[in-house]
Design an enzyme around this catalytic site. Structure first.
Site, PDB file in Angstrom:
ATOM      1  N   ILE A 282       0.837  -1.342  -0.010  1.00  0.00           N
ATOM      2  CA  ILE A 282      -0.100  -0.008   0.015  1.00  0.00           C
ATOM      3  C   ILE A 282       1.048   1.320  -0.119  1.00  0.00           C
ATOM      4  O   ILE A 282       0.604   2.156  -0.813  1.00  0.00           O
ATOM      5  CB  ILE A 282      -0.909   0.041   1.194  1.00  0.00           C
ATOM      6  CG1 ILE A 282      -2.162  -1.060   1.013  1.00  0.00           C
ATOM      7  CG2 ILE A 282      -1.639   1.365   1.538  1.00  0.00           C
ATOM      8  CD1 ILE A 282      -2.742  -1.695   2.398  1.00  0.00           C
ATOM      9  N   GLU A 298      -5.459  -6.840  12.579  1.00  0.00           N
ATOM     10  CA  GLU A 298      -5.221  -7.623  13.904  1.00  0.00           C
ATOM     11  C   GLU A 298      -4.610  -8.861  13.258  1.00  0.00           C
ATOM     12  O   GLU A 298      -5.097  -9.553  12.500  1.00  0.00           O
ATOM     13  CB  GLU A 298      -6.786  -7.932  14.472  1.00  0.00           C
ATOM     14  CG  GLU A 298      -7.418  -6.579  14.735  1.00  0.00           C
ATOM     15  CD  GLU A 298      -6.493  -5.822  15.412  1.00  0.00           C
ATOM     16  OE1 GLU A 298      -5.541  -6.188  16.457  1.00  0.00           O
ATOM     17  OE2 GLU A 298      -6.785  -4.383  15.589  1.00  0.00           O
ATOM     18  N   CYS A 332      -6.091 -16.791  17.528  1.00  0.00           N
ATOM     19  CA  CYS A 332      -4.990 -15.648  17.551  1.00  0.00           C
ATOM     20  C   CYS A 332      -4.501 -15.645  18.975  1.00  0.00           C
ATOM     21  O   CYS A 332      -3.328 -15.118  19.519  1.00  0.00           O
ATOM     22  CB  CYS A 332      -5.452 -14.283  16.875  1.00  0.00           C
ATOM     23  SG  CYS A 332      -6.837 -13.754  17.687  1.00  0.00           S
TER      24      CYS A 332
HETATM   25  N1  LIG Z   1      -5.650 -10.717  16.132  1.00  0.00           N
HETATM   26  C1  LIG Z   1      -6.773 -10.846  15.912  1.00  0.00           C
HETATM   27  O1  LIG Z   1      -8.013 -10.610  16.116  1.00  0.00           O
HETATM   28  C2  LIG Z   1      -6.554 -12.322  14.763  1.00  0.00           C
HETATM   29  C3  LIG Z   1      -8.012 -13.205  14.801  1.00  0.00           C
HETATM   30  C4  LIG Z   1      -7.894 -14.031  14.045  1.00  0.00           C
HETATM   31  C5  LIG Z   1      -6.823 -14.772  13.332  1.00  0.00           C
HETATM   32  N2  LIG Z   1      -5.640 -13.982  13.413  1.00  0.00           N
HETATM   33  C6  LIG Z   1      -4.367 -14.318  13.002  1.00  0.00           C
HETATM   34  O2  LIG Z   1      -4.519 -14.843  11.760  1.00  0.00           O
HETATM   35  C7  LIG Z   1      -3.566 -15.947  11.314  1.00  0.00           C
HETATM   36  C8  LIG Z   1      -4.525 -17.129  10.808  1.00  0.00           C
HETATM   37  O3  LIG Z   1      -5.506 -16.972  10.019  1.00  0.00           O
HETATM   38  P1  LIG Z   1      -4.821 -17.413   8.454  1.00  0.00           P
HETATM   39  O4  LIG Z   1      -4.212 -18.600   8.316  1.00  0.00           O
HETATM   40  O5  LIG Z   1      -6.407 -17.237   7.609  1.00  0.00           O
HETATM   41  O6  LIG Z   1      -4.277 -16.232   8.163  1.00  0.00           O
HETATM   42  P2  LIG Z   1      -3.113 -15.777   6.701  1.00  0.00           P
HETATM   43  O7  LIG Z   1      -2.600 -14.651   6.956  1.00  0.00           O
HETATM   44  O8  LIG Z   1      -2.899 -16.866   5.909  1.00  0.00           O
HETATM   45  O9  LIG Z   1      -4.767 -15.463   5.954  1.00  0.00           O
HETATM   46  C9  LIG Z   1      -5.617 -14.368   6.237  1.00  0.00           C
HETATM   47  C10 LIG Z   1      -6.172 -13.788   4.725  1.00  0.00           C
HETATM   48  O10 LIG Z   1      -5.070 -13.288   3.906  1.00  0.00           O
HETATM   49  C11 LIG Z   1      -5.215 -13.744   2.776  1.00  0.00           C
HETATM   50  N3  LIG Z   1      -3.879 -14.109   2.117  1.00  0.00           N
HETATM   51  C12 LIG Z   1      -3.109 -14.820   2.309  1.00  0.00           C
HETATM   52  N4  LIG Z   1      -1.842 -14.854   1.542  1.00  0.00           N
HETATM   53  C13 LIG Z   1      -1.987 -13.244   0.943  1.00  0.00           C
HETATM   54  C14 LIG Z   1      -1.310 -12.687   0.215  1.00  0.00           C
HETATM   55  N5  LIG Z   1       0.001 -12.931  -0.314  1.00  0.00           N
HETATM   56  N6  LIG Z   1      -1.757 -11.325  -0.309  1.00  0.00           N
HETATM   57  C15 LIG Z   1      -3.084 -11.057   0.095  1.00  0.00           C
HETATM   58  N7  LIG Z   1      -3.654 -11.776   0.959  1.00  0.00           N
HETATM   59  C16 LIG Z   1      -3.405 -13.047   1.387  1.00  0.00           C
HETATM   60  C17 LIG Z   1      -5.690 -15.148   2.879  1.00  0.00           C
HETATM   61  O11 LIG Z   1      -6.508 -15.799   1.682  1.00  0.00           O
HETATM   62  C18 LIG Z   1      -6.947 -14.810   4.098  1.00  0.00           C
HETATM   63  O12 LIG Z   1      -7.854 -14.226   3.462  1.00  0.00           O
HETATM   64  C19 LIG Z   1      -3.059 -16.446  12.656  1.00  0.00           C
HETATM   65  O13 LIG Z   1      -1.448 -15.606  12.473  1.00  0.00           O
HETATM   66  C20 LIG Z   1      -3.690 -15.544  13.727  1.00  0.00           C
HETATM   67  O14 LIG Z   1      -3.034 -15.188  14.840  1.00  0.00           O
HETATM   68  C21 LIG Z   1      -5.583 -12.894  14.162  1.00  0.00           C
HETATM   69  N1  LIG Z   2     -11.493 -13.097  19.909  1.00  0.00           N
HETATM   70  C1  LIG Z   2     -11.097 -14.511  19.973  1.00  0.00           C
HETATM   71  C2  LIG Z   2      -9.969 -14.735  19.255  1.00  0.00           C
HETATM   72  C3  LIG Z   2      -9.894 -14.218  17.842  1.00  0.00           C
HETATM   73  C4  LIG Z   2      -8.632 -14.711  17.029  1.00  0.00           C
HETATM   74  O1  LIG Z   2      -8.609 -15.970  16.584  1.00  0.00           O
HETATM   75  C5  LIG Z   2     -10.722 -14.710  21.601  1.00  0.00           C
HETATM   76  O2  LIG Z   2     -10.537 -13.796  22.406  1.00  0.00           O
HETATM   77  O3  LIG Z   2     -10.422 -15.918  21.924  1.00  0.00           O
END
Ligand SMILES: NC(=O)c1ccc[n+]([C@@H]2O[C@H](COP(=O)([O-])OP(=O)(O)OC[C@H]3O[C@@H](n4cnc5c(N)ncnc54)[C@H](O)[C@@H]3O)[C@@H](O)[C@H]2O)c1
Ligand SMILES: N[C@@H](CCC=O)C(=O)O
Length: 548
Positions: A282, A298, A332
């Site tokens: 970006i 997040e 996460c």
């Molecule tokens: N902090 C939070 O609130 C929170 C909540 C849920 C999950 N997570 C995090 O998410 C991760 C798990 O989820 P995941 O496996 O779906 O994550 P990921 O990063 O693999 O994918 C997330 C999204 O990004 C897209 N993506 C993947 N590669 C990409 C690229 N090169 N360019 C653009 N978009 C791309 C995926 O298709 C998906 O839609 C863990 O690291 C977890 O900690 C964080």
């Molecule tokens: N909000 C959820 C986690 C979301 C991330 O995967 C929790 O607090 O456990």
């Protein structure tokens, strides 16, 4: 047709969606089982892209396997190609004015209806799709796809009402000051993760609630449940074009969307590495944008429990098991590094109780409700988790229980506990995102220096829990770990934040900490305009100080 709003309406009182138990013999268990069985019979489901409310089929098919039985698949979806993404952006921009100018109460009503659909008509369908496609058990699906999704929509309406009512506190004589909360100029891109169906709904839902139009790229591993979320939003009345559903090759779809001059914001949840990459991309495009895009992400975690010598051992053990192993450690917020004082670990019985309880954990598919754990999401995750266990062993870690997996039918990894003497060994530092808990035992007298370790060991700062019965310890630990977690818990596990109760998110490498499930997140998707109206008028241009 011109619209009018001839009153200041108040949204209904809201509360968290009551959770159902799914206990043996309950009506809800029976209802869910029926829908699950039907979904298994009817699968796989075809999922198109949805552009301007119409299904679009590219013919480029990708399958969404069932992680507990990977020979079968739940859905097959049409990947968006360049033309579909381009049409989706144009269609969203065309839908923008009508959506943004729709009276707030009508937007609110649509999302309140969506919450009723999620918690009512679609509840079991959403849960079944989340169980089959994302490998959750009934309880994990209930707290996510039924409860949290409805909470996001209902509380979202409440938060936006609160936001819109924030007005300048002062007016000079003969004038009236107002602020309005405009949608961003352009469109928002929502990119959602596999692990929470509710997050899938919330990422496009938040910007749309405040009048934005949104391109939503769901996770390939959550396509079917996310498609159901799209369908219920449509049924609730979200007009065509306002949320464009574009599953597709992630890197390509996202790169195209963020290369558009009217890209106005990213609402991302996923891994830290991908978020950092998108932020850099970006930044590279900055000169082409009309506005500075809002970037909200997040991301990952390396969450901790610290167990002080004054802790209630039984509580700390059970809370740790839930937070490390529920949903296979794929939250996460999941516990992955456990710091225990040696008196608690040894003579206090923590170690024995932990291992004894973990030995009793049942793992398997959704078909048996007594399974506490299910499969991990896919083959890359399975391989990555096992490779982390090997790396931890190679670094001197001792596997106390688990350490193995079986992917012959589904992607099952045993709950694993690794004891390390090196507090900075690989599984104390990096996000594993699987059922792997690494334990570091510290001398009671080293509690203070252990807090420094907790604070400095990983790049993440998402969640953490302090177990102690001594109030002074709770207070001092919280102060010392001020920047180590965005969500801190006392004598409670570090997973399970509830919308409207614990605003959720972390800082440092864990994200922009804009707090999903709170009013804060809505500020990121509005562009405030101040309006001043004068009622009196001037009779001359000079000020009294100009008089002689
Ligand atoms: N902090 C939070 O609130 C929170 C909540 C849920 C999950 N997570 C995090 O998410 C991760 C798990 O989820 P995941 O496996 O779906 O994550 P990921 O990063 O693999 O994918 C997330 C999204 O990004 C897209 N993506 C993947 N590669 C990409 C690229 N090169 N360019 C653009 N978009 C791309 C995926 O298709 C998906 O839609 C863990 O690291 C977890 O900690 C964080
Ligand atoms: N909000 C959820 C986690 C979301 C991330 O995967 C929790 O607090 O456990």
């Amino acid at each position: 047709m011109a619209s009018a709003q001839l009153a200041i309406f108040k949204v209904p009182d809201i509360d968290n969606e009551p959770m159902r138990s799914y206990g043996p013999g309950s009506a809800e268990r029976k209802g869910l089982e029926e829908v699950l069985a039907q979904m298994e019979r009817d699968s796989p489901f075809e999922v198109p892209c949805i552009v301007n409310g119409k299904p679009v089929k590219s013919g480029k098919i990708v399958k969404q396997p069932i992680p507990s039985d990977h020979a079968r698949y739940l859905s097959y979806y049409h990947e968006a190609d360049q033309k579909i993404v381009s049409d989706a952006v144009d269609g969203a921009l065309a839908a923008k004015e009508e959506w943004e100018t729709l009276p707030w109460n009508d937007r609110a009503a649509i999302f309140l209806k969506a919450a009723e659909l999620a918690s009512g008509k679609y509840r079991y369908k959403l849960m079944a799709a989340t169980m089959l496609g994302q490998g959750k058990n009934a309880w994990q699906a209930e707290i996510d796809a039924a409860a949290e999704l409805s909470d996001f929509f209902r509380f979202g309406v409440k938060f936006v009402e609160e936001l819109y009512s924030q007005q300048p506190p002062k007016n000079s004589p003969g004038a009236w000051n107002r602020v309005e909360y405009r949608a961003l100029e352009g469109f928002v891109l929502a990119v959602s993760p596999f692990n929470f169906t509710a997050i899938g709904g919330n990422l496009p839902g938040v910007p749309a609630l405040v009048g934005n139009v949104v391109l939503w790229k769901p996770s390939p591993a959550a396509t079917y449940s996310n498609y159901i979320v799209y369908q219920l939003l449509e049924e609730a009345g979200v007009p065509p074009g306002v949320i464009q559903f574009v599953p597709g090759p992630p890197a390509e779809v996202v790169a195209q969307a963020i290369s558009h001059p009217l890209f106005a914001g990213l609402h991302f949840t996923g891994s830290t590495a991908i978020f950092k990459r998108l932020w850099k991309d970006i930044a590279q495009n900055l000169d082409i944008y009309r506005s500075y895009p809002r970037i909200v992400g997040e991301t990952g975690g390396k969450n901790f429990h610290v167990v002080h010598s004054s802790a209630n051992v039984e509580n700390a053990v059970f809370q740790s098991i839930r937070s490390a192993f529920e949903y296979q450690g794929q939250k996460c917020s999941a516990l992955s590094r456990l710091y225990v004082s040696s008196s608690v670990w040894n003579t206090g019985g923590f170690k024995d109780k932990l291992l004894e309880q973990i030995a009793g954990i049942k793992i398997g598919s959704h078909t048996k409700f007594d399974n506490f754990m299910g499969p991990v999401i896919n083959k890359p995750a399975f391989d990555k988790i096992l490779s982390y266990i090997e790396k931890a062993k190679a670094a001197g870690g001792k596997t106390l229980i688990g350490g193995t997996g079986d992917d012959s039918v589904g992607y099952f990894v045993q709950p694993t506990v690794i004891l390390t003497k090196d507090p900075k060994s690989v599984t104390m530092v990096e996000e594993v995102f699987g059922p792997v808990l690494t334990v570091y035992v510290f001398e009671d007298s080293d509690y203070d220096s252990t807090l420094d370790l907790i604070d400095s060991t990983s790049q993440y700062a998402l969640t953490g829990s302090i177990f102690a019965s001594n109030r002074k310890v709770l207070v001092e630990t919280t102060n010392r770990l001020r920047n180590a977690a965005g969500n801190v818990y006392y004598n409670e596990k570090c997973t399970g934040a509830v919308v409207g109760q614990q605003p959720f998110g972390g800082a440092r490498g864990s994200g922009t900490n804009d707090k999903a499930g709170s009013i804060n997140i809505f500020y990121r998707f509005v562009s405030t305009r101040s309006i001043k109206e004068g009622f009196v008028g001037l009779k001359e241009y000079g000020y009294p100080s100009n008089l002689v």
